[in-house]
Design an enzyme around this catalytic site. Structure first.
Site, PDB file in Angstrom:
ATOM      1  N   SER A   1       0.853  -1.182   0.000  1.00  0.00           N
ATOM      2  CA  SER A   1       0.000   0.000   0.000  1.00  0.00           C
ATOM      3  C   SER A   1       0.890   1.235   0.000  1.00  0.00           C
ATOM      4  O   SER A   1       1.892   1.273   0.721  1.00  0.00           O
ATOM      5  CB  SER A   1      -0.908   0.006   1.230  1.00  0.00           C
ATOM      6  OG  SER A   1      -1.750   1.134   1.236  1.00  0.00           O
TER       7      SER A   1
ATOM      8  N   HIS B   1      -2.306   7.203  -4.947  1.00  0.00           N
ATOM      9  CA  HIS B   1      -2.428   6.077  -4.022  1.00  0.00           C
ATOM     10  C   HIS B   1      -2.517   4.796  -4.841  1.00  0.00           C
ATOM     11  O   HIS B   1      -3.109   4.770  -5.923  1.00  0.00           O
ATOM     12  CB  HIS B   1      -3.696   6.233  -3.176  1.00  0.00           C
ATOM     13  CG  HIS B   1      -4.212   4.937  -2.617  1.00  0.00           C
ATOM     14  ND1 HIS B   1      -5.245   4.227  -3.211  1.00  0.00           N
ATOM     15  CD2 HIS B   1      -3.832   4.208  -1.539  1.00  0.00           C
ATOM     16  CE1 HIS B   1      -5.481   3.134  -2.523  1.00  0.00           C
ATOM     17  NE2 HIS B   1      -4.643   3.100  -1.499  1.00  0.00           N
TER      18      HIS B   1
ATOM     19  N   ASN C   1      -2.679   0.231  -4.123  1.00  0.00           N
ATOM     20  CA  ASN C   1      -2.746  -0.841  -3.147  1.00  0.00           C
ATOM     21  C   ASN C   1      -3.057  -2.133  -3.884  1.00  0.00           C
ATOM     22  O   ASN C   1      -3.926  -2.161  -4.751  1.00  0.00           O
ATOM     23  CB  ASN C   1      -3.857  -0.526  -2.121  1.00  0.00           C
ATOM     24  CG  ASN C   1      -4.185  -1.702  -1.231  1.00  0.00           C
ATOM     25  OD1 ASN C   1      -4.989  -2.561  -1.582  1.00  0.00           O
ATOM     26  ND2 ASN C   1      -3.588  -1.714  -0.064  1.00  0.00           N
ATOM     27  N   VAL C   2      -2.316  -3.181  -3.589  1.00  0.00           N
ATOM     28  CA  VAL C   2      -2.666  -4.522  -4.075  1.00  0.00           C
ATOM     29  C   VAL C   2      -2.500  -5.486  -2.905  1.00  0.00           C
ATOM     30  O   VAL C   2      -1.573  -5.358  -2.100  1.00  0.00           O
ATOM     31  CB  VAL C   2      -1.817  -4.983  -5.281  1.00  0.00           C
ATOM     32  CG1 VAL C   2      -2.278  -4.290  -6.562  1.00  0.00           C
ATOM     33  CG2 VAL C   2      -0.330  -4.735  -5.060  1.00  0.00           C
TER      34      VAL C   2
ATOM     35  N   HIS D   1     -20.196  13.026   2.737  1.00  0.00           N
ATOM     36  CA  HIS D   1     -20.493  14.248   3.474  1.00  0.00           C
ATOM     37  C   HIS D   1     -20.088  15.504   2.710  1.00  0.00           C
ATOM     38  O   HIS D   1     -20.503  16.601   3.060  1.00  0.00           O
ATOM     39  CB  HIS D   1     -19.816  14.214   4.852  1.00  0.00           C
ATOM     40  CG  HIS D   1     -18.328  14.098   4.798  1.00  0.00           C
ATOM     41  ND1 HIS D   1     -17.682  12.963   4.396  1.00  0.00           N
ATOM     42  CD2 HIS D   1     -17.360  14.995   5.105  1.00  0.00           C
ATOM     43  CE1 HIS D   1     -16.378  13.148   4.464  1.00  0.00           C
ATOM     44  NE2 HIS D   1     -16.145  14.381   4.885  1.00  0.00           N
TER      45      HIS D   1
ATOM     46  N   GLY E   1      -3.109  -3.369  14.289  1.00  0.00           N
ATOM     47  CA  GLY E   1      -1.921  -3.331  13.444  1.00  0.00           C
ATOM     48  C   GLY E   1      -0.954  -2.235  13.878  1.00  0.00           C
ATOM     49  O   GLY E   1      -1.191  -1.498  14.839  1.00  0.00           O
ATOM     50  N   ARG E   2       0.126  -2.113  13.142  1.00  0.00           N
ATOM     51  CA  ARG E   2       1.175  -1.153  13.480  1.00  0.00           C
ATOM     52  C   ARG E   2       0.718   0.253  13.081  1.00  0.00           C
ATOM     53  O   ARG E   2       0.615   0.580  11.891  1.00  0.00           O
ATOM     54  CB  ARG E   2       2.466  -1.533  12.752  1.00  0.00           C
ATOM     55  CG  ARG E   2       3.669  -0.736  13.184  1.00  0.00           C
ATOM     56  CD  ARG E   2       4.926  -1.322  12.567  1.00  0.00           C
ATOM     57  NE  ARG E   2       6.104  -0.617  13.049  1.00  0.00           N
ATOM     58  CZ  ARG E   2       6.610   0.471  12.464  1.00  0.00           C
ATOM     59  NH1 ARG E   2       6.022   0.970  11.391  1.00  0.00           N
ATOM     60  NH2 ARG E   2       7.692   1.049  12.953  1.00  0.00           N
TER      61      ARG E   2
END
Length: 305
Positions: free
Chosen positions: A97, A111, A113-114, A180, A264-265
């Site tokens: 990511s 951005h 991510n896979v 929003h 998670g971290r």
């Protein structure tokens, strides 16, 4: 659905590590002034990762490219709310990511991510899938850049069917939408999830093509726009619009919610946040301005091709 061999899981992990290496090298080459610092970590409850961050570069104010491979015996609510069949299964999740925040407001944020996910239970077939995508968030957009971005997205998808690009493009427009604010986060790209219907080999191949195509789509845009002169007005607008990025990631992004609920971290999960951001109360752009053009012409789902 057929079972998944350990060798197949190892292939996915090897690809993701290689992808992280390739993207980091190309971003360093494009920046020319800074390098990624790696933070290798272990998760006590199960898992490892490589978080890489470049800061205060010549081109990139902050760039984060993260690999993680986590596992456990129970899934957080973010994963099981819409998939109750996952409850009570042990799981593995791995992925790359990244989020890139440039200095120059004429260079878009991007951005990608896979990821791969597998949940197993003794005596039952594993549940697995691939997911990911990439999207572009410009501040002062150039239409030719947006078109080139979507051409690259389409080229990644086309070998897998004539309808794949449109399906994943529409999904991206729907996913990266700030309800929003009644606007998209940017000009979109691709988003897919729960990919397994093609079987493992073709699903993995499609994920690889999308992952590899990201840097080839983004780097030329950076190269064309990184030397455009800008002033305080453009920088101020960029910092204001970065606020939308923070709003989306903390309110809607499933990966962020999964990571935080999962324990998670935190530093790796929140590396996507911009280093500097401004909010203004009830601000709107001047009619007919370059800033207004972003809202009027770009932050609406449309056919860029």
């Amino acid at each position: 659905m057929t079972g998944i061999k350990q060798t197949q899981i190892d292939q996915v992990k090897a690809f993701l590590l290689s992808l992280q290496d390739d993207i980091c090298q190309k971003l360093e080459n494009e920046d020319g002034g800074a390098v990624f610092v790696e933070d290798a970590w272990d998760r006590d409850a199960g898992g490892t990762g490589r978080t890489r961050v470049l800061t205060k570069g010549a081109v990139f104010e902050q760039a984060g490219v993260n690999f993680s491979h986590v596992f456990g015996s129970n899934l957080p609510a973010a994963a099981t709310a819409k998939r109750p069949e996952l409850a009570g299964r042990k799981f593995q999740a791995m992925g790359v990511s990244l989020v890139i925040h440039p200095h120059n407001p004429y260079v878009p944020t991007s951005h990608a991510n896979v990821r791969f996910f597998i949940a197993e239970k003794e005596g039952e077939e594993p549940i697995w899938w691939f997911g990911g995508g990439f999207d572009l968030t410009p501040y002062y957009p150039f239409k030719e850049d947006v078109i080139d971005w979507h051409k690259a997205a389409k080229a990644a998808c086309d070998p897998f069917g004539a309808d794949v690009y449109k399906k994943y493009k529409d999904w991206c427009d729907e996913y990266f939408y700030l309800k929003h604010r009644d606007e998209t986060r940017g000009v979109g790209g691709l988003f897919f999830d729960d990919l397994n219907e093609m079987g493992f080999d073709d699903s993995f191949s499609l994920m690889q093509r999308i992952g590899k195509s990201y840097i080839g789509a983004y780097q030329p845009i950076v190269n064309k726009r990184k030397d455009i002169a800008y002033g305080e007005r453009e920088r101020d607008f960029q910092l204001y619009r970065r606020g939308r990025y923070v709003e989306f990631n903390l309110v809607f992004d499933r990966g962020t919610l999964f990571g935080l609920q999962f324990g998670g971290r935190t530093e790796s999960i929140l590396m996507s946040m911009p280093p500097v951001v401004h909010w203004k109360y009830d601000w709107s752009p001047e009619e007919g301005s370059a800033e207004a053009a972003l809202y009027d012409d770009y932050l609406k789902p449309q056919n860029w091709l």
